[in-house]
Design a protein around this motif. Structure first.
Motif, PDB file in Angstrom:
ATOM      1  N   LEU A   1     -18.577   6.483 -14.152  1.00  0.00           N
ATOM      2  CA  LEU A   1     -17.486   5.649 -14.651  1.00  0.00           C
ATOM      3  C   LEU A   1     -16.471   5.287 -13.577  1.00  0.00           C
ATOM      4  CD1 LEU A   1     -18.773   6.729 -17.326  1.00  0.00           C
ATOM      5  CD2 LEU A   1     -16.501   6.484 -18.335  1.00  0.00           C
ATOM      6  N   ARG A   2     -16.598   5.866 -12.399  1.00  0.00           N
ATOM      7  CA  ARG A   2     -15.671   5.514 -11.323  1.00  0.00           C
ATOM      8  C   ARG A   2     -15.798   4.058 -10.899  1.00  0.00           C
ATOM      9  NH1 ARG A   2     -19.867   8.353  -9.028  1.00  0.00           N
ATOM     10  NH2 ARG A   2     -20.859   7.480  -7.165  1.00  0.00           N
ATOM     11  N   VAL A   3     -16.869   3.387 -11.355  1.00  0.00           N
ATOM     12  CA  VAL A   3     -17.064   1.988 -10.991  1.00  0.00           C
ATOM     13  C   VAL A   3     -16.244   1.042 -11.877  1.00  0.00           C
ATOM     14  CG1 VAL A   3     -19.009   1.395 -12.508  1.00  0.00           C
ATOM     15  CG2 VAL A   3     -18.875   0.392 -10.229  1.00  0.00           C
ATOM     16  N   TRP A   4     -15.685   1.532 -12.991  1.00  0.00           N
ATOM     17  CA  TRP A   4     -14.942   0.660 -13.897  1.00  0.00           C
ATOM     18  C   TRP A   4     -13.802  -0.096 -13.206  1.00  0.00           C
ATOM     19  CZ3 TRP A   4     -15.359  -1.972 -18.110  1.00  0.00           C
ATOM     20  CH2 TRP A   4     -16.256  -1.589 -19.104  1.00  0.00           C
ATOM     21  N   PRO A   5     -12.969   0.559 -12.377  1.00  0.00           N
ATOM     22  CA  PRO A   5     -11.910  -0.211 -11.696  1.00  0.00           C
ATOM     23  C   PRO A   5     -12.463  -1.339 -10.824  1.00  0.00           C
ATOM     24  CG  PRO A   5     -11.393   2.122 -11.637  1.00  0.00           C
ATOM     25  CD  PRO A   5     -12.804   2.006 -12.149  1.00  0.00           C
ATOM     26  N   LEU A   6     -13.629  -1.112 -10.196  1.00  0.00           N
ATOM     27  CA  LEU A   6     -14.244  -2.180  -9.406  1.00  0.00           C
ATOM     28  C   LEU A   6     -14.667  -3.331 -10.302  1.00  0.00           C
ATOM     29  CD1 LEU A   6     -15.417  -3.386  -6.810  1.00  0.00           C
ATOM     30  CD2 LEU A   6     -17.493  -2.014  -7.223  1.00  0.00           C
ATOM     31  N   LEU A   7     -15.253  -3.019 -11.449  1.00  0.00           N
ATOM     32  CA  LEU A   7     -15.645  -4.072 -12.386  1.00  0.00           C
ATOM     33  C   LEU A   7     -14.441  -4.905 -12.811  1.00  0.00           C
ATOM     34  CD1 LEU A   7     -18.166  -2.116 -14.632  1.00  0.00           C
ATOM     35  CD2 LEU A   7     -18.705  -4.168 -13.301  1.00  0.00           C
ATOM     36  N   VAL A   8     -13.339  -4.225 -13.126  1.00  0.00           N
ATOM     37  CA  VAL A   8     -12.134  -4.945 -13.558  1.00  0.00           C
ATOM     38  C   VAL A   8     -11.551  -5.751 -12.406  1.00  0.00           C
ATOM     39  CG1 VAL A   8      -9.763  -4.623 -14.371  1.00  0.00           C
ATOM     40  CG2 VAL A   8     -11.623  -3.316 -15.407  1.00  0.00           C
TER      41      VAL A   8
ATOM     42  N   ALA B   1     -17.257  20.832 -33.316  1.00  0.00           N
ATOM     43  CA  ALA B   1     -16.365  21.700 -32.544  1.00  0.00           C
ATOM     44  C   ALA B   1     -16.957  22.020 -31.179  1.00  0.00           C
ATOM     45  CB  ALA B   1     -16.096  22.991 -33.314  1.00  0.00           C
ATOM     46  N   ALA B   2     -18.273  22.310 -31.156  1.00  0.00           N
ATOM     47  CA  ALA B   2     -18.923  22.610 -29.884  1.00  0.00           C
ATOM     48  C   ALA B   2     -18.889  21.403 -28.956  1.00  0.00           C
ATOM     49  CB  ALA B   2     -20.367  23.048 -30.129  1.00  0.00           C
ATOM     50  N   ARG B   3     -19.121  20.238 -29.527  1.00  0.00           N
ATOM     51  CA  ARG B   3     -19.099  19.006 -28.714  1.00  0.00           C
ATOM     52  C   ARG B   3     -17.712  18.778 -28.112  1.00  0.00           C
ATOM     53  NH1 ARG B   3     -23.373  15.553 -26.990  1.00  0.00           N
ATOM     54  NH2 ARG B   3     -22.499  13.529 -26.513  1.00  0.00           N
ATOM     55  N   VAL B   4     -16.658  19.029 -28.888  1.00  0.00           N
ATOM     56  CA  VAL B   4     -15.297  18.850 -28.385  1.00  0.00           C
ATOM     57  C   VAL B   4     -15.011  19.820 -27.255  1.00  0.00           C
ATOM     58  CG1 VAL B   4     -12.851  19.043 -28.961  1.00  0.00           C
ATOM     59  CG2 VAL B   4     -14.413  17.906 -30.548  1.00  0.00           C
ATOM     60  N   LEU B   5     -15.356  21.095 -27.460  1.00  0.00           N
ATOM     61  CA  LEU B   5     -15.061  22.118 -26.447  1.00  0.00           C
ATOM     62  C   LEU B   5     -15.899  21.912 -25.189  1.00  0.00           C
ATOM     63  CD1 LEU B   5     -14.751  25.288 -28.716  1.00  0.00           C
ATOM     64  CD2 LEU B   5     -12.912  24.049 -27.560  1.00  0.00           C
ATOM     65  N   LEU B   6     -17.204  21.690 -25.372  1.00  0.00           N
ATOM     66  CA  LEU B   6     -18.073  21.490 -24.213  1.00  0.00           C
ATOM     67  C   LEU B   6     -17.767  20.180 -23.499  1.00  0.00           C
ATOM     68  CD1 LEU B   6     -21.501  22.693 -25.673  1.00  0.00           C
ATOM     69  CD2 LEU B   6     -20.033  23.902 -24.056  1.00  0.00           C
ATOM     70  N   GLY B   7     -17.171  19.246 -24.237  1.00  0.00           N
ATOM     71  CA  GLY B   7     -16.856  17.954 -23.638  1.00  0.00           C
ATOM     72  C   GLY B   7     -15.587  17.927 -22.822  1.00  0.00           C
ATOM     73  N   LEU B   8     -14.786  18.985 -22.895  1.00  0.00           N
ATOM     74  CA  LEU B   8     -13.535  18.996 -22.139  1.00  0.00           C
ATOM     75  C   LEU B   8     -13.748  18.856 -20.629  1.00  0.00           C
ATOM     76  CD1 LEU B   8     -11.261  21.568 -23.999  1.00  0.00           C
ATOM     77  CD2 LEU B   8     -10.742  19.162 -23.523  1.00  0.00           C
ATOM     78  N   PRO B   9     -14.657  19.639 -20.016  1.00  0.00           N
ATOM     79  CA  PRO B   9     -14.895  19.442 -18.581  1.00  0.00           C
ATOM     80  C   PRO B   9     -15.392  18.033 -18.258  1.00  0.00           C
ATOM     81  CG  PRO B   9     -15.846  21.512 -19.321  1.00  0.00           C
ATOM     82  CD  PRO B   9     -15.442  20.753 -20.547  1.00  0.00           C
ATOM     83  N   ARG B  10     -16.218  17.479 -19.156  1.00  0.00           N
ATOM     84  CA  ARG B  10     -16.723  16.119 -18.931  1.00  0.00           C
ATOM     85  C   ARG B  10     -15.589  15.095 -19.013  1.00  0.00           C
ATOM     86  NH1 ARG B  10     -19.607  11.665 -21.465  1.00  0.00           N
ATOM     87  NH2 ARG B  10     -21.481  11.177 -20.242  1.00  0.00           N
ATOM     88  N   ALA B  11     -14.685  15.281 -19.986  1.00  0.00           N
ATOM     89  CA  ALA B  11     -13.546  14.382 -20.103  1.00  0.00           C
ATOM     90  C   ALA B  11     -12.666  14.453 -18.860  1.00  0.00           C
ATOM     91  CB  ALA B  11     -12.739  14.720 -21.349  1.00  0.00           C
ATOM     92  N   ALA B  12     -12.521  15.666 -18.316  1.00  0.00           N
ATOM     93  CA  ALA B  12     -11.735  15.820 -17.095  1.00  0.00           C
ATOM     94  C   ALA B  12     -12.413  15.119 -15.919  1.00  0.00           C
ATOM     95  CB  ALA B  12     -11.541  17.305 -16.787  1.00  0.00           C
ATOM     96  N   LEU B  13     -13.740  15.209 -15.855  1.00  0.00           N
ATOM     97  CA  LEU B  13     -14.475  14.513 -14.794  1.00  0.00           C
ATOM     98  C   LEU B  13     -14.326  13.000 -14.926  1.00  0.00           C
ATOM     99  CD1 LEU B  13     -17.803  16.551 -14.526  1.00  0.00           C
ATOM    100  CD2 LEU B  13     -16.043  16.319 -12.757  1.00  0.00           C
ATOM    101  N   ILE B  14     -14.403  12.499 -16.158  1.00  0.00           N
ATOM    102  CA  ILE B  14     -14.224  11.065 -16.381  1.00  0.00           C
ATOM    103  C   ILE B  14     -12.838  10.628 -15.925  1.00  0.00           C
ATOM    104  CG2 ILE B  14     -13.979   9.296 -18.172  1.00  0.00           C
ATOM    105  CD1 ILE B  14     -16.199  10.740 -19.722  1.00  0.00           C
TER     106      ILE B  14
ATOM    107  N   ALA C   1     -12.774  10.673 -12.152  1.00  0.00           N
ATOM    108  CA  ALA C   1     -13.564   9.582 -11.579  1.00  0.00           C
ATOM    109  C   ALA C   1     -12.836   8.251 -11.716  1.00  0.00           C
ATOM    110  CB  ALA C   1     -14.930   9.516 -12.261  1.00  0.00           C
ATOM    111  N   LEU C   2     -12.245   8.016 -12.870  1.00  0.00           N
ATOM    112  CA  LEU C   2     -11.508   6.769 -13.090  1.00  0.00           C
ATOM    113  C   LEU C   2     -10.259   6.707 -12.219  1.00  0.00           C
ATOM    114  CD1 LEU C   2     -11.862   6.513 -16.963  1.00  0.00           C
ATOM    115  CD2 LEU C   2     -12.870   4.952 -15.286  1.00  0.00           C
ATOM    116  N   ALA C   3      -9.562   7.836 -12.091  1.00  0.00           N
ATOM    117  CA  ALA C   3      -8.370   7.865 -11.234  1.00  0.00           C
ATOM    118  C   ALA C   3      -8.751   7.591  -9.782  1.00  0.00           C
ATOM    119  CB  ALA C   3      -7.677   9.219 -11.362  1.00  0.00           C
ATOM    120  N   TYR C   4      -9.849   8.207  -9.337  1.00  0.00           N
ATOM    121  CA  TYR C   4     -10.339   7.964  -7.977  1.00  0.00           C
ATOM    122  C   TYR C   4     -10.678   6.496  -7.778  1.00  0.00           C
ATOM    123  CZ  TYR C   4     -13.593   7.970  -4.022  1.00  0.00           C
ATOM    124  OH  TYR C   4     -14.241   7.676  -2.848  1.00  0.00           O
ATOM    125  N   GLY C   5     -11.432   5.930  -8.714  1.00  0.00           N
ATOM    126  CA  GLY C   5     -11.788   4.516  -8.614  1.00  0.00           C
ATOM    127  C   GLY C   5     -10.577   3.615  -8.646  1.00  0.00           C
ATOM    128  N   SER C   6      -9.589   3.977  -9.449  1.00  0.00           N
ATOM    129  CA  SER C   6      -8.361   3.169  -9.541  1.00  0.00           C
ATOM    130  C   SER C   6      -7.637   3.120  -8.205  1.00  0.00           C
ATOM    131  CB  SER C   6      -7.437   3.743 -10.618  1.00  0.00           C
ATOM    132  OG  SER C   6      -8.000   3.637 -11.902  1.00  0.00           O
TER     133      SER C   6
END
Length: 321
Positions: free
Chosen positions: A220-227, A292-305, A308-313
């Motif tokens: 998803l780091r490519v989103w800022p480039l797309l915009v 609940a498991a999806r929310v908890l396990l998804g926290l590290p992924r949300a942080a990575l997203i 990645a977006l902040a880096y791309g920005s």
């Protein structure tokens, strides 16, 4: 498009998926479209996995529709698609991936939606119905028009594709975003778009590891480039600056965490919307434990997203979070 059915070139990039490719080619050769009005162009990033021998044998069998095989040493699927489109003879260039299977009416439905002025038609893509859904998986589900213009199931009028130069050079070595960029280039050039629900493709359901599920977020780091390249994409973003409501809620939570630590604890309340949004947007999950498991396990992924977006920005100087 009326009168004589337009000639369609189906372009298939492939890499190390011999059995899936053979299944796809079989579905393409079984189309209910006139056999002399389409061709199949397979562009293989060619490791020695048996694909070459299998495809050479199919080509030697002859028959209609025309089938051609082109081994190449490209580093990503995008150059394969560009090469295939470049040698295509069709009035319409259709893209499908090697991990898909086309329904018998796929080509006919895509062409039927190519009305005058329409330059791109998205088809409907669903996970394979004969495969189990998994807690962590990789597949594609497209049930209506999307801003992503997924190349696993899409048709371009040749004039529209060639008129914008095909895929952009900036995405030739990337594995994500090239299809979104192309779709917006075509619509930005004044061509209309359409969606063909009967142009159905079934997509493989892959088991995905926990690590791969998280690494995928980095794309998803490519989103800022797309915009940056296609500013009109902003109107599809949540609040014009967020890729989704979930990413907006997570960014708010990050701000609340920082504010609570540096300013006042009451600002920690800004962290509450994220879990609420994740619970509300359950997708296909209905079991509370799975949610609940999806929310908890998804926290590290949300942080990575978010990272990645902040880096791309920063790199591309366009704010997208």
């Amino acid at each position: 498009m009326s009168g004589t059915p337009p000639f369609v070139s189906v372009v298939v990039p492939t890499h190390r998926r011999r059995e899936m490719l053979l299944r796809l080619v079989a579905s393409l050769r079984a189309q209910d479209y006139p056999a002399d009005r389409y061709e199949i162009l397979v562009v293989h990033n060619a490791p020695d996995d048996g694909t070459a021998a299998a495809m050479t044998g199919l080509v030697a069998e002859g028959g209609l529709p025309a089938l051609a095989y082109h081994p190449k040493n490209f580093s990503s699927p995008t150059p394969s698609r560009q090469f295939g489109a470049g040698i295509a003879r069709g009035d319409v260039v259709a893209f499908i991936d090697d991990d898909c299977e086309a329904s018998p009416g796929w080509i006919a439905a895509g062409v039927a939606a190519m009305a005058e002025g329409v330059g791109v038609v998205q088809g409907r893509t669903l996970p394979r119905s004969d495969q189990p859904r998994r807690f962590l998986e990789k597949t594609v589900c497209v049930t209506g028009p999307t801003p992503y213009f997924e190349t696993c199931n899409i048709f371009y009028r040749r004039d529209a594709f060639a008129g914008v130069g095909g895929f952009s050079d900036a995405f030739m070595e990337r594995f994500w975003g090239e299809d979104t960029d192309l779709g917006w280039k075509v619509t930005g050039a004044g061509w209309g778009r359409a969606f063909a629900p009967e142009a159905l493709v079934r997509h493989e359901v892959f088991r995905q590891s926990f690590l791969a599920w998280h690494k995928e977020a980095l794309n998803l780091r490519v989103w800022p480039l797309l915009v940056k390249m296609r500013p009109e994409i902003r109107r599809e973003l949540y609040g014009r600056y967020f890729v989704s409501r979930q990413s907006a809620a997570f960014a708010l939570g990050v701000a609340g965490l920082a504010g609570g630590a540096l300013v006042h604890p009451v600002l920690l309340a800004a962290m509450l919307p994220y879990p609420v949004v994740r619970v509300v947007e359950t997708g296909r999950y209905r079991n509370p434990a799975a949610i609940a498991a999806r929310v908890l396990l998804g926290l590290p992924r949300a942080a990575l997203i978010f990272g990645a977006l902040a880096y791309g920005s920063v790199i591309h100087r366009r704010l997208v979070l």
